[in-house]
Motif scaffolding. Structure first.
Motif, PDB file in Angstrom:
ATOM      1  N   UNK A   6       0.859  -1.199   0.000  1.00  0.00           N
ATOM      2  CA  UNK A   6       0.000   0.000   0.000  1.00  0.00           C
ATOM      3  C   UNK A   6       0.891   1.243   0.000  1.00  0.00           C
ATOM      4  N   UNK A   7       0.721   2.071  -1.004  1.00  0.00           N
ATOM      5  CA  UNK A   7       1.545   3.272  -1.106  1.00  0.00           C
ATOM      6  C   UNK A   7       1.211   4.253   0.026  1.00  0.00           C
ATOM      7  N   UNK A   8       2.226   4.884   0.605  1.00  0.00           N
ATOM      8  CA  UNK A   8       2.014   5.785   1.739  1.00  0.00           C
ATOM      9  C   UNK A   8       2.158   7.254   1.367  1.00  0.00           C
ATOM     10  N   UNK A  14       6.059   2.549   1.325  1.00  0.00           N
ATOM     11  CA  UNK A  14       4.902   1.661   1.205  1.00  0.00           C
ATOM     12  C   UNK A  14       4.736   0.874   2.494  1.00  0.00           C
ATOM     13  N   UNK A  15       3.490   0.514   2.755  1.00  0.00           N
ATOM     14  CA  UNK A  15       3.210  -0.397   3.868  1.00  0.00           C
ATOM     15  C   UNK A  15       3.069  -1.800   3.293  1.00  0.00           C
ATOM     16  N   UNK A  16       3.773  -2.755   3.891  1.00  0.00           N
ATOM     17  CA  UNK A  16       3.707  -4.141   3.428  1.00  0.00           C
ATOM     18  C   UNK A  16       2.938  -4.964   4.460  1.00  0.00           C
ATOM     19  N   UNK A  17       2.036  -5.810   3.998  1.00  0.00           N
ATOM     20  CA  UNK A  17       1.304  -6.688   4.914  1.00  0.00           C
ATOM     21  C   UNK A  17       1.143  -8.059   4.273  1.00  0.00           C
ATOM     22  N   UNK A  44       7.195  -0.181   5.499  1.00  0.00           N
ATOM     23  CA  UNK A  44       6.618  -0.118   6.840  1.00  0.00           C
ATOM     24  C   UNK A  44       5.844  -1.401   7.109  1.00  0.00           C
ATOM     25  N   UNK A  45       6.115  -2.003   8.265  1.00  0.00           N
ATOM     26  CA  UNK A  45       5.322  -3.139   8.731  1.00  0.00           C
ATOM     27  C   UNK A  45       4.607  -2.684   9.998  1.00  0.00           C
ATOM     28  N   UNK A  46       3.304  -2.969  10.102  1.00  0.00           N
ATOM     29  CA  UNK A  46       2.523  -2.545  11.272  1.00  0.00           C
ATOM     30  C   UNK A  46       2.243  -3.736  12.193  1.00  0.00           C
ATOM     31  N   UNK A  47       2.002  -3.414  13.450  1.00  0.00           N
ATOM     32  CA  UNK A  47       1.546  -4.412  14.435  1.00  0.00           C
ATOM     33  C   UNK A  47       2.463  -5.628  14.499  1.00  0.00           C
ATOM     34  N   UNK A  48       3.756  -5.380  14.575  1.00  0.00           N
ATOM     35  CA  UNK A  48       4.715  -6.479  14.637  1.00  0.00           C
ATOM     36  C   UNK A  48       5.140  -6.674  16.094  1.00  0.00           C
ATOM     37  N   UNK A  49       5.206  -7.916  16.514  1.00  0.00           N
ATOM     38  CA  UNK A  49       5.612  -8.212  17.889  1.00  0.00           C
ATOM     39  C   UNK A  49       7.044  -8.744  17.852  1.00  0.00           C
ATOM     40  N   UNK A 236       8.011  11.643   2.788  1.00  0.00           N
ATOM     41  CA  UNK A 236       6.977  10.858   3.494  1.00  0.00           C
ATOM     42  C   UNK A 236       7.180  11.099   4.992  1.00  0.00           C
ATOM     43  N   UNK A 237       6.095  11.404   5.676  1.00  0.00           N
ATOM     44  CA  UNK A 237       6.167  11.630   7.123  1.00  0.00           C
ATOM     45  C   UNK A 237       5.481  10.475   7.850  1.00  0.00           C
ATOM     46  N   UNK A 238       6.261   9.765   8.639  1.00  0.00           N
ATOM     47  CA  UNK A 238       5.699   8.599   9.325  1.00  0.00           C
ATOM     48  C   UNK A 238       5.191   8.966  10.709  1.00  0.00           C
ATOM     49  N   UNK A 239       3.925   8.652  10.955  1.00  0.00           N
ATOM     50  CA  UNK A 239       3.345   8.805  12.292  1.00  0.00           C
ATOM     51  C   UNK A 239       3.374   7.426  12.948  1.00  0.00           C
TER      52      UNK A 239
END
Ligand SMILES: O=C(O)CCC(=O)C(=O)O
Ligand SMILES: [Fe+2]
Length: 288
Positions: A6-8, A14-17, A44-49, A236-239
């Motif tokens: 997903x392009x950011x 980009x966000x990769x999932x 960017x990877x989200x919700x990674x433990x 790109x500004x990452x929050x």
């Protein structure tokens, strides 16, 4: 499951999932991540433990890790491959990394082994702010005129540890040690990505001058290149969210950590650094 991209922002990121990067990652997945990374520069990877071991294991799939000997005070005692960037006080003293990354830079440019890439994991963040910005140095290079491309091709940027943001706020003894470890060093002003062949501007707010030129002569061109590269349309500004792993390619990206948050609120990040090629030659500090 297939990897989703997903392009950011327009210029990079980009966000990769769809890939469990905290678990076993196969070769096909590594290749897909690498291809997206080369194309978009920041992934960017989200919700990674991630535990320290898992962070290191995933990072190693992309190359050899730096043990951060150039900034020995900031690495974790048990995990030299992990650099700790935090404003949480240590032993009752302010953290030495509380202002890390506050000007535009590429990691380890002031060493003889500029970083290939960095993988930063957020474990704690303030309720508002503490964002990080990234800009696309390959796109910035492509947008230069042919004449300017010719000029920068001939230049060597000198990186000076004194220009790392927040140096004045660190322990003077530690700074003396870091300056000794990292004397001014010249690197080509155009960096070529070894995988993609992309050319990128390699100048930042930590470059004091161009080798063979004075600081005064160099400043207008350094300022122009930095301003050109960091135009809002190239950023790109990452929050951050807790559990984000943000990976950037230091060969094609500059970044800056913003101080846009309440410093009484804890922010805690851990970074692995992928080693780049040996580069550069040591020079005398710049002359005005
Ligand atoms: O804290 C951040 O957001 C980034 C700091 C930085 O420059 C780095 O980790 O390389
Ligand atoms: Fe950095």
């Amino acid at each position: 499951m297939e990897m989703q991209v997903k392009q950011l922002s327009h210029a990079l990121g980009v966000e990769l999932s769809g890939i469990d990067i905290a678990g076993e990652v196969n070769e096909v997945e590594v290749a897909a991540i690498r291809a997206a990374w080369n194309e978009h520069h920041v992934i960017v990877f989200r919700d990674v433990d991630l535990t320290p071991d898992r962070h290191i294991a995933f990072s190693r799939r992309f190359g050899a890790l730096d043990d951060h000997a150039s900034t020995p005070h900031d690495r974790l005692a048990d995990y030299p491959q992990l650099l700790e960037i935090t404003n949480i006080p240590k032993n009752g003293l302010p953290s030495q990394t509380r202002n890390t990354g506050r000007n535009w830079h590429s990691d380890y440019s002031y060493t003889n082994r500029p970083a290939a890439a960095s993988m930063l994991y957020c474990t704690e963040k303030p309720p508002v702010g503490g964002d990080t910005m990234f800009c696309n140095m390959a796109r910035a290079y492509d947008d230069l005129s042919d004449k300017m491309k010719g000029i920068v091709a001939d230049l060597q940027s000198v990186y000076d540890f004194n220009l790392v943001s927040g140096v004045g706020k660190r322990d003077p003894q530690k700074i003396a040690e870091l300056l000794k470890l990292n004397p001014p060093i010249a690197h080509p002003c155009v960096r070529i990505h070894p995988d993609s062949g992309a050319k990128a501007i390699y100048v930042s707010e930590r470059a004091s001058h161009f080798d063979g030129m004075t600081i005064a002569e160099s400043a207008p061109l350094i300022n122009f290149l930095c301003a050109h590269a960091t135009l809002p349309e190239n950023v790109y500004r990452h929050q951050w969210r807790v559990g984000d792993l943000v990976c950037w390619d230091n060969r094609t990206v500059m970044h800056m950590a913003l101080g846009d948050f309440d410093q009484t609120q804890p922010r805690h990040m851990l970074r692995t650094t992928l080693q780049g090629e040996k580069s550069g030659y040591v020079v005398e500090p710049g002359e005005k």
